[in-house]
Scaffold this active site. Structure first.
Site, short mmCIF file in Angstrom:
data_model
loop_
_atom_site.label_atom_id
_atom_site.label_comp_id
_atom_site.label_asym_id
_atom_site.label_seq_id
_atom_site.Cartn_x
_atom_site.Cartn_y
_atom_site.Cartn_z
N LYS A 40 9.13 12.98 6.00
CA LYS A 40 7.84 13.68 6.07
C LYS A 40 7.73 14.45 7.40
O LYS A 40 7.27 15.59 7.44
CB LYS A 40 6.68 12.69 5.90
CG LYS A 40 6.59 12.16 4.47
CD LYS A 40 5.68 10.97 4.30
CE LYS A 40 5.80 10.41 2.88
NZ LYS A 40 4.96 9.24 2.61
N GLN B 293 1.61 4.95 5.69
CA GLN B 293 2.75 4.69 4.80
C GLN B 293 2.61 3.32 4.16
O GLN B 293 2.37 2.32 4.85
CB GLN B 293 4.06 4.81 5.60
CG GLN B 293 5.31 4.71 4.75
CD GLN B 293 5.47 5.86 3.75
OE1 GLN B 293 5.06 6.99 4.00
NE2 GLN B 293 6.03 5.57 2.59
N ASP C 267 -2.97 11.84 1.02
CA ASP C 267 -2.30 11.13 -0.07
C ASP C 267 -3.13 11.16 -1.35
O ASP C 267 -2.62 10.90 -2.43
CB ASP C 267 -2.10 9.65 0.32
CG ASP C 267 -0.71 9.35 0.85
OD1 ASP C 267 0.25 10.02 0.41
OD2 ASP C 267 -0.59 8.45 1.70
#
Ligand code: GUN
Length: 280
Positions: free
Chosen positions: A47, A91, A114
């Site tokens: 990422k 994460q 997200d």
């Protein structure tokens, strides 16, 4: 046909990069990694690299495995109120002593790139404009790239996670597919999957889907990433199923790179909205 996620992600990133360069300031994404899960560390690095490629500023926060829920909530709260931060990503998975739903709910919905916050999930499920989760969004982008016509098609999603299965089903429903969600308690999985014009598999079980479970000419999307003794394999037995499918995604080089590209897109969108709304 093999759907080349790597190539499609490259194209998506190129267009995101040009939009990023037109922004009054670079978007900023803050990524939080708790502990040292090897797979999570790899994903976070991917990422960060993507941010660099498209011109997004990325800031990484690494907390030890022993970090408390309160410590993580304090960090999120400071990023929520920091006007230079456009996107926040925690994460997953988190260590067992930290509640993922508490953490996800603490992220400001406007910065939740997200798309996991209950507000964003609710908007998605009710059909309102929202930040959609990156993996299902990447799958839609891949299907669009092959000109898949959704209307009236029978779609079977294997897996019911909040990250992939559930939002995937909703995005397909919005495009007028008839959607079935299968999971570990489904009876007669093969008889369900054999009816699918579109089969999306996100079960986390290596080679779960064999050729006998797939209809001739179906489109097969493999979201699985399983690290085995044979290396990285998907949830679909690619060699056998690719002989039956009209289009299929490989692992690696399929959905994975598209997920990362969609994250870049969501971060750009979050930044654009903030610049527009508050001039920051
Ligand atoms: N872990 C596995 N997939 C994801 C994802 O899409 N986002 C985050 N934050 N964690 C993940």
């Amino acid at each position: 046909m093999i759907i080349n996620g790597k190539e499609l992600a490259k194209e998506a990133e190129a267009s995101i990069a040009s939009l990023v360069s037109a922004m009054p300031r670079p978007p900023r994404l803050d990524v939080i990694l708790v502990g040292s899960n090897p797979a999570s560390s790899i994903y976070v690095r991917m990422k960060e690299k993507a941010c660099k490629r498209v011109g997004i500023r990325s800031v990484k926060h690494t907390l030890p495995e022993s970090a408390t829920e309160v410590e993580l909530l304090t960090l999120i709260s400071s990023l929520n109120s920091d006007s230079s931060v456009d996107g926040i990503l925690v994460q997953l998975p988190l260590p067992k002593h930290i509640s993922e739903s508490t953490i996800i709910s603490a992220i400001s919905p406007e910065k939740d790139v997200d798309g996991f916050h209950p507000t964003n999930m609710g908007l998605l499920f009710s059909g309102s404009p929202s930040i959609a989760p990156c993996t299902p969004k990447g799958v839609i982008s891949m299907l669009d790239s092959i000109g898949f016509s959704y209307d009236g098609k029978k779609a079977v999603v294997v897996g019911r996670s909040n990250i992939v299965g559930k939002p995937m089903a909703v995005l397909l429903l919005q495009r007028n597919c008839t959607v079935t969600i299968c999971h570990s308690h489904t009876r007669g999985l093969a008889s369900e999957t054999r009816q699918a014009d579109l089969l999306v598999v996100a079960a986390g079980q290596p080679k779960l889907i064999t050729a006998g479970m797939v209809k001739q000419g179906a489109v097969v999307i493999d979201v699985g990433v399983n690290r085995t003794a044979d290396g990285l394999v998907g949830d679909v037995d690619f060699d056998a199923v690719s002989k039956k499918a009209s289009a299929i995604t490989p692992v690696p080089g399929g959905v994975g790179p598209m997920t990362v590209a969609m994250l870049m897109g969501n971060t750009l969108e979050a930044a654009k909205r903030r610049v527009k709304d508050a001039g920051i």
